[in-house]
Enzyme design. Structure first.
Site, PDB file in Angstrom:
ATOM      1  N   LYS A  18       0.980  -1.183   0.064  1.00 42.65           N
ATOM      2  CA  LYS A  18       0.013  -0.123   0.015  1.00 42.65           C
ATOM      3  C   LYS A  18       1.014   1.353   0.100  1.00 42.65           C
ATOM      4  O   LYS A  18       1.802   1.307   0.774  1.00 42.65           O
ATOM      5  CB  LYS A  18      -0.784  -0.199   1.167  1.00 42.65           C
ATOM      6  N   SER A  71      -9.693   1.839   2.866  1.00 47.52           N
ATOM      7  CA  SER A  71      -8.736   2.790   2.079  1.00 47.52           C
ATOM      8  C   SER A  71      -7.783   1.866   1.289  1.00 47.52           C
ATOM      9  O   SER A  71      -7.331   2.359   0.181  1.00 47.52           O
ATOM     10  CB  SER A  71      -8.095   3.817   3.037  1.00 47.52           C
ATOM     11  N   SER A  89     -10.015  -0.291   7.002  1.00 48.52           N
ATOM     12  CA  SER A  89      -9.307  -0.205   5.734  1.00 48.52           C
ATOM     13  C   SER A  89      -8.792  -1.460   5.060  1.00 48.52           C
ATOM     14  O   SER A  89      -8.330  -1.548   3.752  1.00 48.52           O
ATOM     15  CB  SER A  89      -8.534   0.886   5.585  1.00 48.52           C
TER      16      SER A  89
END
Lengths: 483, 488
Positions: B76, B151, B175
Site C-alpha cells: 500500500k 482505504s 481499511s
C-alpha cells in the site's frame, strides 16, 4: 502610589543527555546544520518517537532536589502549532500530567534572610530547531540539530517581588541543575533560558495586575534589566491612567527596552492532546527513592558546610556554592593550600575577575585549582607577597609556566634577608635628603602617610620582592631615630 | 500466473519451475497490460523489484531461501519504501521518495520477498471506497462499476485481479477488512501493537495497524509471520515473542464458542448480506462451533467516537506536511502564512481537508472536553463491551460491511453515508482487538466477507477459523473471471 512587583519565571533547562529526547541523535552544540538529526528529528512521514529514559532520570533527580511531588503517571501531550523550525507541526511536551509537581526553592535575599519560592511544576518537552536568516538570499534556512533536544521547563509561582529576587531564584536554579549534573547550565549556548511573567499592582492590593510575558532571556544580567525596564513601562502606563495589555514581549538588550512580539509569533490555541505515539510513563516509589538516595550534596547543604567546616562567611559560602563547578574548584584549591579564607578570597577575587574579563566559565579557566592552591601556599610560606602572587597568577593565566618556575623566572621571591633589606633602606634614606627633611618637619600623626614614598622607593629597588612588612618596620625605626 | 496463491508460488519457486526474476517480470508485464482498467497501482517498481528478485534467486541458489524468498507482493502506498516514491495517494507527496524503509518493509525484504510496486488507496488512508485518491479511483475487479472499498482499495483490487498474490494494507477503521470483503479476499487487522507502525505514514496513530491482504487464510498467516513482531522504534509496539500464525491453522473448530452480536444484524444490514453471513455461521456451526447470541450495546457510538478521535489525531499527524522540508510546496509563496495555507489547500484533497478541519475543531479550546475527552470515554465503553463479550465467547462474527461493494460515485456526495459504511469495523480498532474478513459468498456478483473478531493476540485463532472455513468452502477460490457462483 507605591507599587508592588510580581514576578513568576518559566525556566527552560537543556538536559545534558547523550542523545535527544525522542531520537538517538547526539545532542551537540555548534555542529554543521542538520547533521545531528535522525528521521524523527526531521519529522519525516512515518517516523516515530522513542522516549529517552536518561531524560526521565534527570527530571526525577531535579524533582527530588527541590523536594517536589513526582508524577508517578506522567503523559506526553502534543502542542500543535505551525512554525518552520517545528518539523512535525507540534511540539511534544507535557500538559495535564507533568513529571514534576509542586516543589520549592529557597533564595537568599540581600538582607541575609531566606525566602521560599514555590515551584508549580516542571515538565519534559522537546526543543524546536532554529531558523537561520543570513546567507540565504532573502530565504530562511532551517537547522534541525536542536530539534528534539530535551528540555525541562520549570514553572515558578508568582512569588518574586523584585528583579533581584528573580535573579537570585535563577541563580539558585542554575546552582541546583549544575550540582545535580542534569545540565551544563551554559546560558550563552542557551542551555538555560527563561521567560518572565511580570506584573505590578498597588501595594496592599490582593488582585494580581495584568501580566506581560518576557520571552527568551538568556543571561542573569538581562533578567534583571529586562524586568526592571518592563516594570518601569507598566508603572508609567498605569500612572498615566492607562491599562496593561496581556501580551508576549521581547527584551531588546541593545536598546534596553521591551517590545511586543508580532502577533503572528503568538499561537493562541495549541490544541493539546495526549500524544498517541508515546505510552504514559509509569514509575514507582522505589525508582524515585533510588534517585533521591543518590542525590549529590545540594548547594544549600554545601554552603552550610562551607560556613560550619571552613568558617567562611555566609556571603562567600553562598557565592562559592552557586555552581557545582565553582564549588568543586574552590574545594580543590583548599585541598592544596589548606587555607579556606585565602582560597575563598582568590577564587571570588582574582580568579572571578579574570573569568569575567574574559567572559569565561570556571570550567574553561586556564589556571587549574591545583596551581592556584600552590600559588596560595607560596604566599602562606612567605616565598612571595600578594603583589608578586598577582603577577604569578597573570602569568599562570597566560599559561607561561609553573608557579615555582614563574616565581624564579621573574625574580619574585620575596627578600626577607634583614641585612639586604636594611642596606636598601639605608640607600633610599641617603638618596632622599629632601623627603627625609619633610618627614622630620611633619607633625607626628602625618608621618605615617609620608612613609609611603620611602616604601615605594625600597620596593622599587627590590623589584617588588622585599617583604613589605619588614621594610615598613625598618623604615619607621630608622626615620624616627633621626628625629 | 493469474490467481496463484502465495504459498503456491513459493512452492513453485522451490521446485524450480521458474525463477523469482521470471515471475517478477511476468507480474510486472501483467500489471502493465491489465491494470489500466483497475488503476490499482500508483507506482510499479521494475528496477528495484528485479534487483530484489535476483538477490532472492541467488539466495535460493545458496540454499538460504525462506517461504517468502522470491515471492512478489505489493505495498500500500502508505508504507515508506527506501528509494521508491511513496505518495499516500496525495498530491502532497506526489514526488516524495523516502530515505528509509518501514519496519514492515524491512521485515518483508529480509525474508527475500520482492516488492513490485505501490498500490492505490484513499488519500492518507481516509476513505471507504478508494475514490479519494489524487491518482484516481480504483475499480473493483469483480465489477468495474463498483468500488473496491477503502482505504486499501488498490491492494485489494491488485490481489483480486490476480496481479499479485499478496499486498500490505493498513486498517484504521476497517481499511483492510472492508476492501477484503468487497473484493473476496482474506485480510486481517492484527491486535494494535502487533505490527510496527514505524515507517507507515500515520493517519490516526492510536488506531492504525498494518496487515496482509491475500487470497487465503494460509497466505495471510505466512505474510503476517513476516510482518509482525516487536520493534523498539515504535513505542506502541507490543513486547511479545514472535508468534507463528500458521501453527494453529489446522486445529479443529469443535467446541469453539462464536458470539453473534445482535447489533451487527440490525436494520441497516442488507438482508442478502445477512443471508450470506448466516449461511457461513451455519457452516462454522457444522464444523463443531457453538453459536451464542451476545450484545455489544455501545456499537453504534463507535461511529461518532471514531470520527472525533481519528480526525483529531490526523489533524496533528498531517501538520508536518507544510511545504517546508519535503513534499508539495505552492508556487511563489508571498510569506510564511501564504506558504502554509496554499501548500495545504492545494496539496490535500477534499476528504483529507474535511477530516483535518473536524479534528482541529474537536481539539480546540472549549470543545476538547465535549468532543475528544468524551470520545475517549466512549472508546473505553466499547473496549469494555468487547471484554464482556469475549469473556463469554471465543470469537465474534458478523458482517464486515452493511452492503456489498457499492457503485462508484454513489456515496461521494454524502460523507456521512460513507462514514456509516464503517459501522461494523470501527469498533475493533477502537478496542485494539484483531479482526479479519474472509470470503463468504456473493450478492448479485459482488463478494461478501465474514467478519471474525477475537481477543487481543488471538490472530492465530482467527486465521485458524478462516482456514477451516476455507477448507469446506470455495468462495475464496472464486476469481472475477472464473466466478459463476451468484448469490449465497
Amino acid at each position: 502610589m507605591a507599587w508592588e512587583i510580581v514576578i513568576g519565571l518559566e525556566i527552560h533547562v537543556q538536559l545534558a543527555t547523550k542523545s535527544k529526547l525522542f531520537s538517538g541523535a547526539k545532542v551537540a552544540f555548534g555542529a554543521e546544520p542538520n547533521t545531528q538529526t535522525t528521521l524523527v528529528d526531521l519529522g519525516m512521514p512515518g517516523a516515530l518517537p522513542v522516549f529517552n529514559e536518561q531524560a526521565l532520570r534527570m527530571a526525577v533527580t531535579f524533582g527530588t532536589a527541590i523536594d517536589a511531588d513526582i508524577g508517578k503517571h506522567s503523559v506526553f501531550a502534543r502542542k500543535n502549532y505551525f512554525y518552520p523550525d517545528s518539523p512535525k507541526g507540534y511540539q511534544t511536551s507535557q500538559m495535564d500530567h507533568p513529571i514534576v509537581g509542586i516543589g520549592h526553592l529557597d533564595i537568599q535575599l540581600e538582607d541575609g534572610s531566606t525566602k521560599r519560592i514555590g515551584v508549580t511544576r516542571a515538565h519534559l518537552e522537546e526543543d524546536a530547531g532554529k531558523s537561520l536568516h543570513d546567507d540565504f538570499d532573502g530565504m530562511t534556512g532551517i537547522d534541525l540539530n536542536r530539534s528534539s533536544t530535551p528540555l525541562l521547563e520549570i514553572v515558578s509561582e508568582p512569588d518574586m517581588r523584585s528583579a533581584k529576587e528573580a535573579v537570585a531564584y535563577m541563580r539558585k536554579m542554575h546552582a541546583i541543575v549544575t550540582t545535580i549534573g542534569i545540565s551544563d547550565g551554559n546560558m550563552a549556548e542557551g542551555s538555560m533560558r527563561c521567560d518572565a511573567n511580570v506584573s505590578v499592582r498597588p501595594k496592599g492590593q490582593e488582585k494580581l495586575g495584568t501580566r506581560a510575558e518576557l520571552k527568551n532571556i538568556n543571561s542573569f544580567r538581562f533578567i534583571e534589566r529586562a524586568i526592571n525596564v518592563e516594570v518601569e513601562r507598566q508603572i508609567d502606563i498605569l500612572e498615566d491612567g492607562g491599562t496593561i495589555a496581556q501580551e508576549t514581549r521581547l527584551y531588546d538588550a541593545d536598546k534596553n527596552e521591551t517590545r511586543p512580539m508580532r502577533s503572528k509569533e503568538e499561537a493562541n490555541d495549541y490544541r493539546y492532546f495526549p500524544c498517541p505515539d508515546l505510552l504514559p510513563i509509569n514509575i514507582d516509589e522505589a525508582y524515585i527513592d533510588a534517585i533521591r538516595n543518590a542525590l549529590p550534596e545540594l548547594p544549600d547543604q554545601r554552603s552550610a558546610r562551607f560556613v560550619s567546616q571552613l568558617s567562611l562567611s555566609e556571603y562567600d559560602a553562598g557565592v562559592l556554592s552557586a555552581s557545582r563547578a565553582l564549588a568543586d574548584y574552590f574545594e580543590a584549591v583548599v585541598a592544596v593550600c589548606n587555607d579556606a579564607k585565602l582560597g575563598a578570597n582568590w577564587v571570588t577575587g582574582e580568579l572571578a575577575k579574570f573569568l569575567n574579563q574574559n567572559n569565561m566559565e570556571i570550567n574553561a579557566a586556564p589556571v587549574s585549582a591545583e596551581q592556584l592552591g600552590q600559588l596560595i601556599s607560596r604566599i602562606k610560606d612567605d616565598t612571595i607577597n600578594t603583589k608578586g602572587a598577582k603577577t604569578v597568577f597573570e602569568a599562570l593565566w597566560d599559561q607561561t609556566g609553573t608557579v615555582d618556575g614563574i616565581i624564579a623566572d621573574k625574580g619574585l621571591k620575596q627578600v626577607s634577608d634583614m641585612g639586604a633589606i636594611e642596606a636598601m633602606v639605608d640607600d633610599v634614606i641617603a638618596a632622599s635628603p629632601k623627603q627625609v627633611q619633610q618627614y622630620l618637619d611633619a607633625e607626628v600623626e602625618k608621618r605615617g602617610k609620608m612613609l609611603g614614598f620611602f616604601m615605594g622607593q625600597v620596593m622599587k629597588a627590590s623589584k617588588g620582592a622585599a617583604n613589605p612588612g619588614q621594610v615598613n618596620g625598618l623604615l619607621k625605626n630608622k626615620l624616627d631615630a633621626l628625629c | 500466473m493469474t490467481n496463484k496463491t502465495l504459498i503456491q508460488i513459493s512452492d513453485e519457486l522451490s521446485a524450480g519451475q521458474y525463477s523469482s526474476r521470471e515471475i517478477t517480470q511476468d507480474i510486472i508485464a501483467d500489471i502493465r497490460a491489465r491494470d489500466a482498467q483497475f488503476n490499482s497501482f500508483i507506482t510499479v517498481s521494475e528496477e528495484l523489484a528485479l534487483e530484489q528478485a535476483d538477490a532472492a534467486d541467488a539466495r535460493r541458489a545458496a540454499g538460504h531461501a525462506e517461504l517468502l524468498t522470491g515471492v512478489p507482493f505489493a505495498h500500500k502506498d502508505l508504507f515508506c519504501t527506501q528509494g521508491l516514491r511513496t505518495t499516500c495517494a496525495s498530491k502532497m507527496l506526489e514526488d516524495f521518495i523516502p530515505p528509509y524503509e518501514s519496519t514492515v518493509g524491512q521485515r518483508l525484504l529480509a525474508t527475500g520477498a520482492v516488492c513490485v510496486g505501490k498500490t492505490n488507496m484513499d488519500e492518507f488512508a481516509m476513505g471507504s471506497s478508494n475514490e479519494n485518491s489524487y491518482f484516481g479511483a480504483v475499480k473493483n475487479p469483480w465489477d468495474l462499476n463498483a468500488v473496491p472499498g477503502g482505504s486499501s482499495g488498490g491492494s485489494a483490487a491488485a490481489v483480486a485481479a490476480g496481479l499479485v498474490p499478496a499486498a500490505t494494507g493498513t486498517d484504521t477503521g476497517g481499511s483492510i477488512r472492508q476492501p477484503a470483503s468487497f473484493c473476496n479476499l482474506t485480510g486481517i487487522k492484527p491486535t494494535y501493537g502487533r505490527v510496527s507502525r514505524f515507517g507507515i505514514v500515520a493517519y490516526a496513530s492510536s488506531l492504525d495497524q498494518a496487515g496482509p491482504m491475500c487470497t487465503t487464510a494460509a497466505d495471510a498467516a505466512v505474510m503476517l509471520n513476516a510482518m509482525a513482531g516487536f520493534d523498539a522504534q515504535d513505542s506502541t509496539s507490543v513486547q511479545q515473542d514472535a508468534a507463528d500464525f500458521t501453527a494453529e491453522l489446522n486445529q479443529p473448530l469443535a467446541g469453539l464458542k462464536v458470539g453473534l452480536p445482535k447489533e451487527f444484524f440490525g436494520s441497516g444490514l442488507d438482508p442478502q448480506v445477512a443471508d450470506c453471513i448466516m449461511a457461513a455461521v451455519k457452516q462454522i456451526e457444522a464444523l463443531g462451533a457453538q453459536i451464542v447470541d451476545i450484545s455489544l450495546p455501545n456499537l453504534e457510538l463507535s461511529i461518532p467516537a471514531y470520527y472525533v478521535i481519528a480526525p483529531s489525531e490526523a489533524s496533528s499527524n498531517l501538520s508536518r506536511f507544510d511545504g517546508v522540508r519535503y513534499g508539495y510546496r505552492c508556487d511563489q509563496p508571498e510569506d510564511l502564512m501564504d506558504l502554509y495555507c496554499r501548500t495545504r489547500a492545494e496539496g490535500f484533497g477534499k476528504e483529507v481537508k474535511r477530516r483535518i478541519m473536524v479534528g482541529t475543531y474537536a481539539l480546540s479550546e472549549g470543545y476538547y472536553d465535549a468532543y475528544y475527552v468524551k470520545a475517549q470515554r466512549v472508546r473505553r465503553l466499547i473496549k469494555d463491551d468487547f471484554a464482556r463479550a469475549l469473556a463469554q465467547v471465543d470469537v465474534i462474527m458478523g458482517p464486515v460491511a452493511p452492503t456489498p461493494a457499492f457503485d462508484l460515485g454513489s456515496n461521494t456526495k454524502d460523507p456521512v453515508a460513507m462514514y456509516l459504511e464503517d459501522i461494523y469495523t470501527l469498533s475493533a480498532n477502537m478496542a485494539g482487538i484483531p479482526a479479519m474478513s474472509t470470503p463468504a459468498g456473493f450478492v448479485n456478483g459482488r463478494p461478501v466477507g465474514l467478519h471474525i473478531m477475537g481477543n487481543y493476540f488471538a490472530e492465530a485463532k482467527l486465521l485458524n477459523i478462516a482456514h477451516q472455513y476455507q477448507q469446506v468452502t470455495d468462495w475464496h477460490l472464486q476469481t472475477p473471471t472464473s466466478n459463476t457462483a451468484k448469490g449465497a
